[in-house]
Motif scaffolding. Structure first.
Motif, PDB file in Angstrom:
ATOM      1  N   THR A 273       0.830  -1.203   0.000  1.00 10.71           N
ATOM      2  CA  THR A 273       0.000   0.000   0.000  1.00 10.71           C
ATOM      3  C   THR A 273       0.869   1.260   0.000  1.00 10.71           C
ATOM      4  OG1 THR A 273      -0.177  -0.043   2.426  1.00 10.71           O
ATOM      5  CG2 THR A 273      -1.909  -1.144   1.178  1.00 10.71           C
ATOM      6  N   LEU A 274       1.995   1.211   0.694  1.00 10.15           N
ATOM      7  CA  LEU A 274       2.908   2.354   0.677  1.00 10.15           C
ATOM      8  C   LEU A 274       3.555   2.525  -0.696  1.00 10.15           C
ATOM      9  CD1 LEU A 274       4.539   1.950   4.195  1.00 10.15           C
ATOM     10  CD2 LEU A 274       3.127   3.861   3.439  1.00 10.15           C
ATOM     11  N   TRP A 275       3.865   1.422  -1.359  1.00 10.31           N
ATOM     12  CA  TRP A 275       4.426   1.522  -2.707  1.00 10.31           C
ATOM     13  C   TRP A 275       3.417   2.093  -3.695  1.00 10.31           C
ATOM     14  CZ3 TRP A 275       9.092   2.000  -4.193  1.00 10.31           C
ATOM     15  CH2 TRP A 275      10.135   1.373  -3.513  1.00 10.31           C
ATOM     16  N   LEU A 276       2.135   1.844  -3.479  1.00 15.30           N
ATOM     17  CA  LEU A 276       1.113   2.464  -4.315  1.00 15.30           C
ATOM     18  C   LEU A 276       1.208   3.990  -4.220  1.00 15.30           C
ATOM     19  CD1 LEU A 276      -1.967   0.207  -3.481  1.00 15.30           C
ATOM     20  CD2 LEU A 276      -0.793   0.339  -5.684  1.00 15.30           C
ATOM     21  N   VAL A 277       1.384   4.476  -3.010  1.00 11.47           N
ATOM     22  CA  VAL A 277       1.514   5.917  -2.803  1.00 11.47           C
ATOM     23  C   VAL A 277       2.783   6.448  -3.466  1.00 11.47           C
ATOM     24  CG1 VAL A 277       1.797   7.719  -1.055  1.00 11.47           C
ATOM     25  CG2 VAL A 277       0.182   5.853  -0.662  1.00 11.47           C
ATOM     26  N   VAL A 278       3.881   5.715  -3.319  1.00 14.09           N
ATOM     27  CA  VAL A 278       5.146   6.140  -3.905  1.00 14.09           C
ATOM     28  C   VAL A 278       5.035   6.250  -5.425  1.00 14.09           C
ATOM     29  CG1 VAL A 278       7.550   5.481  -4.343  1.00 14.09           C
ATOM     30  CG2 VAL A 278       6.590   5.250  -2.051  1.00 14.09           C
ATOM     31  N   VAL A 279       4.535   5.207  -6.061  1.00 19.69           N
ATOM     32  CA  VAL A 279       4.471   5.179  -7.525  1.00 19.69           C
ATOM     33  C   VAL A 279       3.525   6.250  -8.051  1.00 19.69           C
ATOM     34  CG1 VAL A 279       3.770   3.799  -9.516  1.00 19.69           C
ATOM     35  CG2 VAL A 279       5.127   2.756  -7.690  1.00 19.69           C
ATOM     36  N   ALA A 280       2.342   6.371  -7.447  1.00 22.33           N
ATOM     37  CA  ALA A 280       1.377   7.366  -7.915  1.00 22.33           C
ATOM     38  C   ALA A 280       1.915   8.785  -7.765  1.00 22.33           C
ATOM     39  CB  ALA A 280       0.061   7.211  -7.155  1.00 22.33           C
ATOM     40  N   ASN A 281       2.568   9.070  -6.653  1.00 23.55           N
ATOM     41  CA  ASN A 281       3.139  10.408  -6.452  1.00 23.55           C
ATOM     42  C   ASN A 281       4.336  10.646  -7.358  1.00 23.55           C
ATOM     43  OD1 ASN A 281       1.942  12.107  -4.074  1.00 23.55           O
ATOM     44  ND2 ASN A 281       1.785   9.976  -3.439  1.00 23.55           N
ATOM     45  N   LEU A 282       5.107   9.595  -7.629  1.00 27.65           N
ATOM     46  CA  LEU A 282       6.250   9.738  -8.532  1.00 27.65           C
ATOM     47  C   LEU A 282       5.778  10.105  -9.939  1.00 27.65           C
ATOM     48  CD1 LEU A 282       9.332   9.458  -8.649  1.00 27.65           C
ATOM     49  CD2 LEU A 282       9.023   7.066  -9.295  1.00 27.65           C
ATOM     50  N   VAL A 283       4.735   9.441 -10.403  1.00 20.64           N
ATOM     51  CA  VAL A 283       4.188   9.781 -11.721  1.00 20.64           C
ATOM     52  C   VAL A 283       3.595  11.186 -11.706  1.00 20.64           C
ATOM     53  CG1 VAL A 283       2.482   9.150 -13.477  1.00 20.64           C
ATOM     54  CG2 VAL A 283       3.762   7.362 -12.270  1.00 20.64           C
ATOM     55  N   ALA A 284       2.978  11.578 -10.591  1.00 22.34           N
ATOM     56  CA  ALA A 284       2.379  12.909 -10.488  1.00 22.34           C
ATOM     57  C   ALA A 284       3.426  14.019 -10.570  1.00 22.34           C
ATOM     58  CB  ALA A 284       1.589  13.033  -9.186  1.00 22.34           C
ATOM     59  N   ILE A 285       4.658  13.736 -10.146  1.00 23.71           N
ATOM     60  CA  ILE A 285       5.726  14.726 -10.293  1.00 23.71           C
ATOM     61  C   ILE A 285       5.926  15.069 -11.764  1.00 23.71           C
ATOM     62  CG2 ILE A 285       8.232  15.030 -10.109  1.00 23.71           C
ATOM     63  CD1 ILE A 285       8.145  13.749  -7.416  1.00 23.71           C
ATOM     64  N   PRO A 316     -13.822   4.702  -7.402  1.00 24.00           N
ATOM     65  CA  PRO A 316     -14.436   3.384  -7.140  1.00 24.00           C
ATOM     66  C   PRO A 316     -13.666   2.232  -7.767  1.00 24.00           C
ATOM     67  CG  PRO A 316     -16.084   4.973  -7.859  1.00 24.00           C
ATOM     68  CD  PRO A 316     -14.755   5.611  -8.061  1.00 24.00           C
ATOM     69  N   PHE A 317     -13.141   2.437  -8.973  1.00 23.04           N
ATOM     70  CA  PHE A 317     -12.393   1.374  -9.649  1.00 23.04           C
ATOM     71  C   PHE A 317     -11.085   1.075  -8.914  1.00 23.04           C
ATOM     72  CE2 PHE A 317     -15.035   3.400 -12.888  1.00 23.04           C
ATOM     73  CZ  PHE A 317     -15.711   2.298 -13.388  1.00 23.04           C
ATOM     74  N   TYR A 318     -10.437   2.128  -8.421  1.00 24.53           N
ATOM     75  CA  TYR A 318      -9.193   1.930  -7.664  1.00 24.53           C
ATOM     76  C   TYR A 318      -9.453   1.158  -6.382  1.00 24.53           C
ATOM     77  CZ  TYR A 318      -5.281   3.077  -4.587  1.00 24.53           C
ATOM     78  OH  TYR A 318      -4.234   3.010  -3.700  1.00 24.53           O
ATOM     79  N   SER A 324      -8.846  -7.326  -5.744  1.00 28.63           N
ATOM     80  CA  SER A 324      -8.826  -8.175  -6.937  1.00 28.63           C
ATOM     81  C   SER A 324      -7.692  -9.186  -6.921  1.00 28.63           C
ATOM     82  CB  SER A 324      -8.710  -7.313  -8.200  1.00 28.63           C
ATOM     83  OG  SER A 324      -7.414  -6.709  -8.274  1.00 28.63           O
ATOM     84  N   GLY A 325      -6.633  -8.890  -6.185  1.00 29.19           N
ATOM     85  CA  GLY A 325      -5.454  -9.752  -6.186  1.00 29.19           C
ATOM     86  C   GLY A 325      -4.541  -9.519  -7.370  1.00 29.19           C
ATOM     87  N   ASN A 326      -4.892  -8.593  -8.248  1.00 23.54           N
ATOM     88  CA  ASN A 326      -4.101  -8.279  -9.440  1.00 23.54           C
ATOM     89  C   ASN A 326      -3.248  -7.045  -9.164  1.00 23.54           C
ATOM     90  OD1 ASN A 326      -3.146  -7.419 -11.990  1.00 23.54           O
ATOM     91  ND2 ASN A 326      -4.888  -8.339 -13.025  1.00 23.54           N
ATOM     92  N   THR A 327      -1.976  -7.261  -8.850  1.00 23.37           N
ATOM     93  CA  THR A 327      -1.105  -6.154  -8.444  1.00 23.37           C
ATOM     94  C   THR A 327      -0.927  -5.133  -9.560  1.00 23.37           C
ATOM     95  OG1 THR A 327       0.088  -7.647  -6.964  1.00 23.37           O
ATOM     96  CG2 THR A 327       1.164  -5.570  -7.529  1.00 23.37           C
ATOM     97  N   ILE A 328      -0.757  -5.596 -10.795  1.00 24.16           N
ATOM     98  CA  ILE A 328      -0.574  -4.670 -11.924  1.00 24.16           C
ATOM     99  C   ILE A 328      -1.797  -3.786 -12.079  1.00 24.16           C
ATOM    100  CG2 ILE A 328      -0.295  -4.511 -14.427  1.00 24.16           C
ATOM    101  CD1 ILE A 328       1.354  -7.064 -14.315  1.00 24.16           C
ATOM    102  N   PHE A 331      -1.863  -1.058  -9.293  1.00 22.73           N
ATOM    103  CA  PHE A 331      -0.932   0.035  -9.551  1.00 22.73           C
ATOM    104  C   PHE A 331      -1.410   0.912 -10.702  1.00 22.73           C
ATOM    105  CE2 PHE A 331       2.105  -2.223  -6.875  1.00 22.73           C
ATOM    106  CZ  PHE A 331       2.809  -1.174  -6.302  1.00 22.73           C
ATOM    107  N   ALA A 332      -1.949   0.297 -11.761  1.00 27.11           N
ATOM    108  CA  ALA A 332      -2.421   1.069 -12.911  1.00 27.11           C
ATOM    109  C   ALA A 332      -3.558   2.007 -12.517  1.00 27.11           C
ATOM    110  CB  ALA A 332      -2.875   0.125 -14.024  1.00 27.11           C
ATOM    111  N   LEU A 333      -4.493   1.509 -11.714  1.00 29.01           N
ATOM    112  CA  LEU A 333      -5.620   2.337 -11.305  1.00 29.01           C
ATOM    113  C   LEU A 333      -5.211   3.381 -10.271  1.00 29.01           C
ATOM    114  CD1 LEU A 333      -8.443  -0.337 -11.245  1.00 29.01           C
ATOM    115  CD2 LEU A 333      -8.301   1.669 -12.728  1.00 29.01           C
TER     116      LEU A 333
END
Length: 439
Positions: A273-285, A316-318, A324-328, A331-333
C-alpha cells in the motif's frame, strides 16, 4: 536592484524553493498520516483495535482544526511583513514539532497523556501547514511571468508529492521490520530524520528575496494594517469559493491515508500500500507540471474541473481493485486515479486560487480559504472509517464521499472568473472586475 538576468532566474529559483519547502512540510505531514494508519493505534491508545484506529485518525484531523486558526495568524503576517520571512517560520515550526513526535512516550508509559501530547504536536504541525502552501504559491506566482504562472506554481504542489514519496520510502522499511523494533524505536527514526530535511530546505529558502509585487505594494503604501478587513470587504465571495473548491483535497487524504488502512483490511501488505503511494506520487511529479502548462494554454477552470470530476469517476475502480489480487491492475488504477486525475486539480489550484486575490490580501485569502476547505480533508479518514469505509465493502462509502467533495469543488470552480490572460498586476483588482464584466 534586480537585473534582467536575475529576473529571468527568479521564477525558477522561487519554484525550487517552494518545491523544497512543500516537500519538507508534507514529508512531515504524510509521515504522521502513515503512522496514524499503521502505528499510532498500537502506541498511543489502549486497545489497538478499530476504535483505536478511529481515535488515531482523529489525531490526524486535529491539525486541520489548527490550520484555519493558523491561517488567520500566518496570513496576516504574510501580507504585512512579507512572504519569505513567514515561510521560514512555518518551515522551522513543522520540523520542530515533527522531531518532538519522535520523542514522545507511548500509552504504556504515561497513559492518556501520550495521545494528548501527540495532539498538541499535531496542532503545531497544523499551524505550520496553514501558511506553507498559500505562502509558497503566492511567492512563486508573484515571481512568475504572466504567461507561465500556472506552470511555475504547480511546482509548489509537486513538492508535496516529493514529500510524500520521501516519507513513504522512509516508512517502508519500518513497516517491514519486526514488531519488537518497529513499535519501539523503529517508527521514531523517520520523525527524527525530518530535522535533516528541514535544514536543507531552510538554507535554500533563506536565499530567496521577497516578491516584486509585495515590494511594490509596500513602496506605494498599499500594505493593509489588518489585511483581513479588505479581504472580507472586497473578496468575501472569492474566500467562500476557495473554501468550497479546496474540499477537493479530501481526495488526496483518502488516497494517501485512508486507502492504507482499507488496503490492509482487504489483505494487501502494508509495504504494498505504501508503494502504491510512492508510484502514484512519482508519476504525479511528471504529470502535474504538464497540467500546469495546459492551464496556461486553455485556462485554470477546465483543468481544475477535469481533475475534480475524474477523481470521482476513477476512485471506485481503484478501491475495488484492491481486493482483486491483481497487483498490476491495482498500480495502474492508482496512477490513473491520482496521477492522471486528481493531479490536474492539485497542479492548478495554486494559481487558480491565488489569482482571485490582489497582492495586498493574497496570502491571507489563500491561507484562510484553503484551510477552512481542508477541514473536509483532515477529518475524511476518521469520518469515513466511522461510517464503515475501512471494512469489507467499504469502497462504496469511500467512493460516495469522494464523489460528493469532487462535485462540490467542480461546481464551485464553475462560478469563478477565468484569469489565465490577466496580468499579475491586475489580479483581484477593480480593473479585472471591469474587464470580466465587459467580456
Amino acid at each position: 536592484m534586480t537585473t534582467p538576468a536575475t529576473a529571468r532566474k527568479t521564477p525558477v529559483k522561487a519554484a525550487i524553493a517552494s518545491f523544497m519547502g512543500s516537500a519538507v512540510e508534507y514529508y512531515d505531514f504524510f509521515l504522521f498520516g502513515s503512522a496514524a494508519a499503521l502505528i499510532f493505534p498500537k502506541i498511543f491508545f489502549p486497545t489497538g483495535d478499530q476504535a483505536a484506529l478511529v481515535m488515531s485518525f482523529a489525531t490526524f484531523g486535529f491539525a486541520y482544526i489548527a490550520r484555519p486558526v493558523g491561517a488567520f495568524f500566518v496570513g496576516h503576517f504574510g501580507d504585512r511583513i512579507g512572504r519569505q520571512k513567514v515561510l521560514l517560520f512555518t518551515l522551522l515550526l513543522m520540523g520542530l514539532s515533527t522531531f518532538v513526535i519522535g520523542c514522545l512516550p507511548g500509552f504504556a508509559q504515561i497513559g492518556w497523556a501520550a495521545p494528548v501530547l501527540l495532539v498538541l504536536c499535531r496542532l503545531l504541525q497544523g499551524l505550520s501547514a496553514a501558511g506553507e502552501q498559500a505562502g509558497a504559491s503566492s511567492l512563486t506566482l508573484e515571481h512568475s511571468p504572466d504567461d507561465r504562472r500556472a506552470y511555475f506554481t504547480s511546482w509548489t504542489l509537486t513538492g508535496t508529492q516529493g514529500g510524500q514519496i520521501l516519507a513513504a520510502l522512509v516508512f517502508i522499511p519500518v513497516t517491514a521490520a519486526p514488531d519488537a523494533f518497529k513499535l519501539t524505536w523503529g517508527w521514531r527514526i523517520p520523525f527524527w530524520l525530518s530535522a535533516v530535511v528541514v535544514m536543507v530546505a531552510f538554507f535554500i529558502r533563506r536565499s530567496l528575496h521577497e516578491t516584486p509585487a509585495f515590494e511594490e505594494a509596500k513602496a506605494q503604501g498599499e500594505i493593509a494594517r489588518v489585511p483581513l478587513v479588505p479581504l472580507l470587504r472586497d473578496h468575501w465571495r472569492d474566500v467562500v469559493r476557495v473554501i468550497l473548491c479546496a474540499t477537493i483535497a479530501a481526495v488526496s487524504t483518502v488516497f494517501g491515508n485512508l486507502a492504507l488502512a482499507y488496503g490492509k483490511e482487504v489483505g494487501l501488505a502494508e509495504s504494498l500500500t505504501l508503494w502504491l503511494v510512492v508510484v502514484a506520487n512519482l508519476v504525479a511529479i511528471g504529470t502535474q507540471p504538464v497540467f500546469g502548462r495546459l492551464a496556461d494554454r486553455i485556462g485554470r477552470k477546465p483543468v481544475f474541473i477535469y481533475g475534480a470530476l475524474s477523481s470521482a469517476v476513477f476512485m471506485p475502480f481503484y478501491m475495488l481493485s484492491m481486493s482483486s489480487g491483481n497487483t498490476i491492475l491495482i498500480f495502474a488504477l492508482a496512477v490513473l486515479t491520482f496521477s492522471c486525475g486528481y493531479a490536474a486539480a492539485n497542479a492548478v489550484w495554486p494559481s487558480f486560487y491565488a489569482e482571485m486575490f490582489s497582492a495586498r490580501v493574497r496570502f491571507s485569502g489563500m491561507a484562510i480559504g484553503t484551510q477552512l476547505g481542508f477541514l473536509a480533508a483532515g477529518f475524511a479518514p476518521s469520518i469515513v472509517t466511522a461510517l464503515g469505509g475501512v471494512a469489507p465493502g467499504g469502497w462504496i462509502v469511500i467512493s460516495i464521499f469522494t464523489a460528493v467533495v469532487s462535485v462540490i469543488a467542480a461546481l464551485s470552480a464553475l462560478t469563478a472568473r477565468e484569469t489565465r490572460a490577466v496580468p499579475t498586476s491586475e489580479l483581484g483588482t477593480t480593473a479585472l472586475l471591469r474587464t470580466v464584466a465587459a467580456v
